[in-house]
Design a protein around this motif. Structure first.
Motif, PDB file in Angstrom:
ATOM      1  N   TYR A 164       0.997  -1.147  -0.289  1.00  0.00           N
ATOM      2  CA  TYR A 164      -0.121  -0.162  -0.067  1.00  0.00           C
ATOM      3  C   TYR A 164       0.909   1.099   0.195  1.00  0.00           C
ATOM      4  O   TYR A 164       2.169   1.290   0.382  1.00  0.00           O
ATOM      5  CB  TYR A 164      -1.020  -0.507   0.993  1.00  0.00           C
ATOM      6  N   LEU A 165       0.700   2.035  -0.783  1.00  0.00           N
ATOM      7  CA  LEU A 165       1.266   3.810  -0.463  1.00  0.00           C
ATOM      8  C   LEU A 165       0.372   4.669  -0.073  1.00  0.00           C
ATOM      9  O   LEU A 165      -0.960   4.819  -0.840  1.00  0.00           O
ATOM     10  CB  LEU A 165       1.595   3.547  -2.441  1.00  0.00           C
ATOM     11  N   ARG A 166       0.501   5.822   1.311  1.00  0.00           N
ATOM     12  CA  ARG A 166      -0.722   6.532   1.434  1.00  0.00           C
ATOM     13  C   ARG A 166      -0.072   8.321   1.019  1.00  0.00           C
ATOM     14  O   ARG A 166       0.700   8.200   0.929  1.00  0.00           O
ATOM     15  CB  ARG A 166      -0.432   6.260   3.141  1.00  0.00           C
ATOM     16  N   VAL A 167      -0.509   8.722   0.092  1.00  0.00           N
ATOM     17  CA  VAL A 167      -0.268   9.415  -0.923  1.00  0.00           C
ATOM     18  C   VAL A 167      -1.143  10.635  -0.415  1.00  0.00           C
ATOM     19  O   VAL A 167      -2.773  10.781  -0.714  1.00  0.00           O
ATOM     20  CB  VAL A 167      -0.490   9.832  -2.207  1.00  0.00           C
ATOM     21  N   ASP A 168      -0.917  11.697   0.355  1.00  0.00           N
ATOM     22  CA  ASP A 168      -2.150  12.710   0.780  1.00  0.00           C
ATOM     23  C   ASP A 168      -1.840  13.744  -1.028  1.00  0.00           C
ATOM     24  O   ASP A 168      -1.421  14.066  -1.491  1.00  0.00           O
ATOM     25  CB  ASP A 168      -0.978  13.555   2.021  1.00  0.00           C
ATOM     26  N   CYS A 169      -4.105  14.039  -0.632  1.00  0.00           N
ATOM     27  CA  CYS A 169      -3.863  15.006  -1.240  1.00  0.00           C
ATOM     28  C   CYS A 169      -3.186  16.531  -1.217  1.00  0.00           C
ATOM     29  O   CYS A 169      -2.824  16.580  -0.438  1.00  0.00           O
ATOM     30  CB  CYS A 169      -5.417  15.143  -1.345  1.00  0.00           C
ATOM     31  N   PRO A 170      -2.359  17.262  -2.507  1.00  0.00           N
ATOM     32  CA  PRO A 170      -1.621  18.243  -2.979  1.00  0.00           C
ATOM     33  C   PRO A 170      -2.692  19.677  -2.568  1.00  0.00           C
ATOM     34  O   PRO A 170      -3.655  19.096  -2.742  1.00  0.00           O
ATOM     35  CB  PRO A 170      -1.349  18.229  -4.294  1.00  0.00           C
ATOM     36  N   HIS A 171      -2.174  20.403  -1.626  1.00  0.00           N
ATOM     37  CA  HIS A 171      -2.490  21.454  -1.438  1.00  0.00           C
ATOM     38  C   HIS A 171      -3.335  22.165  -2.431  1.00  0.00           C
ATOM     39  O   HIS A 171      -4.600  23.114  -2.674  1.00  0.00           O
ATOM     40  CB  HIS A 171      -1.823  22.075  -0.577  1.00  0.00           C
ATOM     41  N   ASP A 172      -2.473  22.169  -3.699  1.00  0.00           N
ATOM     42  CA  ASP A 172      -2.825  22.840  -4.765  1.00  0.00           C
ATOM     43  C   ASP A 172      -3.841  22.124  -5.654  1.00  0.00           C
ATOM     44  O   ASP A 172      -4.428  22.814  -6.352  1.00  0.00           O
ATOM     45  CB  ASP A 172      -2.295  24.081  -5.722  1.00  0.00           C
ATOM     46  N   GLY A 173      -4.132  21.149  -5.397  1.00  0.00           N
ATOM     47  CA  GLY A 173      -5.424  19.970  -5.638  1.00  0.00           C
ATOM     48  C   GLY A 173      -4.541  20.013  -7.748  1.00  0.00           C
ATOM     49  O   GLY A 173      -5.136  19.034  -8.177  1.00  0.00           O
ATOM     50  N   SER A 174      -2.600  20.002  -8.156  1.00  0.00           N
ATOM     51  CA  SER A 174      -2.708  20.005  -9.248  1.00  0.00           C
ATOM     52  C   SER A 174      -2.606  18.390 -10.276  1.00  0.00           C
ATOM     53  O   SER A 174      -1.510  18.246  -8.809  1.00  0.00           O
ATOM     54  CB  SER A 174      -1.138  21.078  -9.701  1.00  0.00           C
ATOM     55  N   LEU A 175      -2.541  17.986 -10.221  1.00  0.00           N
ATOM     56  CA  LEU A 175      -1.772  16.580 -10.838  1.00  0.00           C
ATOM     57  C   LEU A 175      -0.629  16.486 -10.915  1.00  0.00           C
ATOM     58  O   LEU A 175       0.186  15.551 -10.493  1.00  0.00           O
ATOM     59  CB  LEU A 175      -2.349  16.397 -12.471  1.00  0.00           C
ATOM     60  N   LYS A 176       0.435  17.782 -11.426  1.00  0.00           N
ATOM     61  CA  LYS A 176       1.720  17.723 -10.957  1.00  0.00           C
ATOM     62  C   LYS A 176       1.995  17.919 -10.308  1.00  0.00           C
ATOM     63  O   LYS A 176       3.066  17.146  -9.487  1.00  0.00           O
ATOM     64  CB  LYS A 176       2.523  19.035 -11.475  1.00  0.00           C
ATOM     65  N   SER A 177       1.600  18.450  -8.537  1.00  0.00           N
ATOM     66  CA  SER A 177       1.944  18.089  -7.562  1.00  0.00           C
ATOM     67  C   SER A 177       1.932  16.410  -6.593  1.00  0.00           C
ATOM     68  O   SER A 177       1.994  16.547  -6.274  1.00  0.00           O
ATOM     69  CB  SER A 177       1.425  19.146  -6.630  1.00  0.00           C
ATOM     70  N   LEU A 178       0.468  16.164  -7.221  1.00  0.00           N
ATOM     71  CA  LEU A 178       0.383  15.007  -7.075  1.00  0.00           C
ATOM     72  C   LEU A 178       1.123  13.258  -7.699  1.00  0.00           C
ATOM     73  O   LEU A 178       1.997  12.941  -6.323  1.00  0.00           O
ATOM     74  CB  LEU A 178      -1.100  14.514  -7.563  1.00  0.00           C
ATOM     75  N   CYS A 179       1.590  13.851  -8.630  1.00  0.00           N
ATOM     76  CA  CYS A 179       2.743  13.223  -9.251  1.00  0.00           C
ATOM     77  C   CYS A 179       4.254  13.236  -7.832  1.00  0.00           C
ATOM     78  O   CYS A 179       4.973  12.350  -8.087  1.00  0.00           O
ATOM     79  CB  CYS A 179       3.039  13.625 -10.452  1.00  0.00           C
ATOM     80  N   LEU A 180       4.568  13.902  -7.741  1.00  0.00           N
ATOM     81  CA  LEU A 180       5.588  14.572  -6.945  1.00  0.00           C
ATOM     82  C   LEU A 180       5.604  14.299  -5.711  1.00  0.00           C
ATOM     83  O   LEU A 180       6.383  13.387  -5.144  1.00  0.00           O
ATOM     84  CB  LEU A 180       6.102  16.063  -6.747  1.00  0.00           C
ATOM     85  N   HIS A 181       4.178  14.215  -5.012  1.00  0.00           N
ATOM     86  CA  HIS A 181       4.029  13.466  -3.553  1.00  0.00           C
ATOM     87  C   HIS A 181       3.554  12.237  -3.739  1.00  0.00           C
ATOM     88  O   HIS A 181       4.191  10.984  -2.671  1.00  0.00           O
ATOM     89  CB  HIS A 181       2.567  13.800  -3.310  1.00  0.00           C
ATOM     90  N   PHE A 182       3.215  11.642  -4.852  1.00  0.00           N
ATOM     91  CA  PHE A 182       3.507  10.316  -5.433  1.00  0.00           C
ATOM     92  C   PHE A 182       5.035   9.581  -5.095  1.00  0.00           C
ATOM     93  O   PHE A 182       4.886   8.214  -4.893  1.00  0.00           O
ATOM     94  CB  PHE A 182       2.835   9.993  -6.980  1.00  0.00           C
ATOM     95  N   PHE A 183       6.227   9.819  -5.865  1.00  0.00           N
ATOM     96  CA  PHE A 183       7.001   9.849  -6.106  1.00  0.00           C
ATOM     97  C   PHE A 183       7.648   9.904  -5.126  1.00  0.00           C
ATOM     98  O   PHE A 183       8.742   9.077  -4.295  1.00  0.00           O
ATOM     99  CB  PHE A 183       7.892  10.416  -7.235  1.00  0.00           C
TER     100      PHE A 183
END
Length: 214
Positions: A164-183
């Motif tokens: 499992y991998l827990r990834v917090d939702c980025p504060h700005d809601g952007s897809l790029k930030s989501l990718c950053l949080h994922f990696f």
């Protein structure tokens, strides 16, 4: 990270090392025993001053967790989700390699609809868990996920499995930030450098999303 120890499973889970390396499916009573919180309490605490007791009660609130039917039901749903997602990714029947090849095709072409093997059906499941802030969503999920090892190494396959991998939702809601949080979450789990390798470079959002899939 733990080394894989396999236990025979059932139904469509049978023969899949990613599933058979997971802990056994728990019965409701076992779930309650695993996730309940244990209070660190002594009877002498009741004789403390009013101010001290207020602090002791506050500390207990961080320890106390009493499972109810909703928690048991959520554990069952997550248990099914985790295992069902691996049904179509069995390294022993070629389905995992098929998905990796499809991901590679999308990555190389830059097109989301590019497939080498088009007749691939996803077995992944999804779930929305919604509640007011402070109602215990994060605590409940963390309690349930703690019954699983996060990373399992399969020496026979030379493969590292992230359960499992827990990834917090980025504060700005952007897809790029989501990718950053994922990696970043991947790096925390594996002690790797995917964030530096992929996310901090000037890749397009489409490329980052395909790298996530792969």
């Amino acid at each position: 990270m733990i080394n894989a120890v396999y236990k025979k499973s059932f139904g469509s889970y049978k023969g899949n090392p990613f599933i058979e390396a997971l802990p056994a499916v728990l019965e409701p009573k076992q779930v309650a025993e695993r996730i309940q919180g244990v209070l660190d309490f002594t009877t002498s605490d009741t004789q403390a001053s009013t101010s001290v007791r207020a602090h002791l009660i506050s500390q207990m609130m961080g320890q106390f967790f009493y499972p109810i039917n909703r928690h048991i039901d959520l554990e069952k749903k997550l248990s099914i989700m985790i295992r069902e997602g691996y049904v179509g990714r069995n390294p022993k029947d070629g389905s995992l390699n098929t998905r990796l090849q499809n991901g590679y095709e999308r990555l190389m072409s830059g097109e989301d609809d590019s497939f080498r093997f088009p007749a691939v059906t996803s077995t992944a499941r999804s779930l929305a868990f919604i509640g007011c802030s402070g109602s215990g969503k994060t605590t409940t999920l963390n309690k349930i996920l703690s019954t699983y090892p996060q990373v399992i190494y399969h020496s026979e396959l030379n493969f590292t499995q992230i359960v499992y991998l827990r990834v917090d939702c980025p504060h700005d809601g952007s897809l790029k930030s989501l990718c950053l949080h994922f990696f970043r979450a991947i790096d925390q789990a594996l002690d790797s450098n995917y964030e530096k390798k992929y996310a901090l470079k000037r890749h397009s959002i489409e490329t980052l999303l395909n790298l996530m899939r792969q």
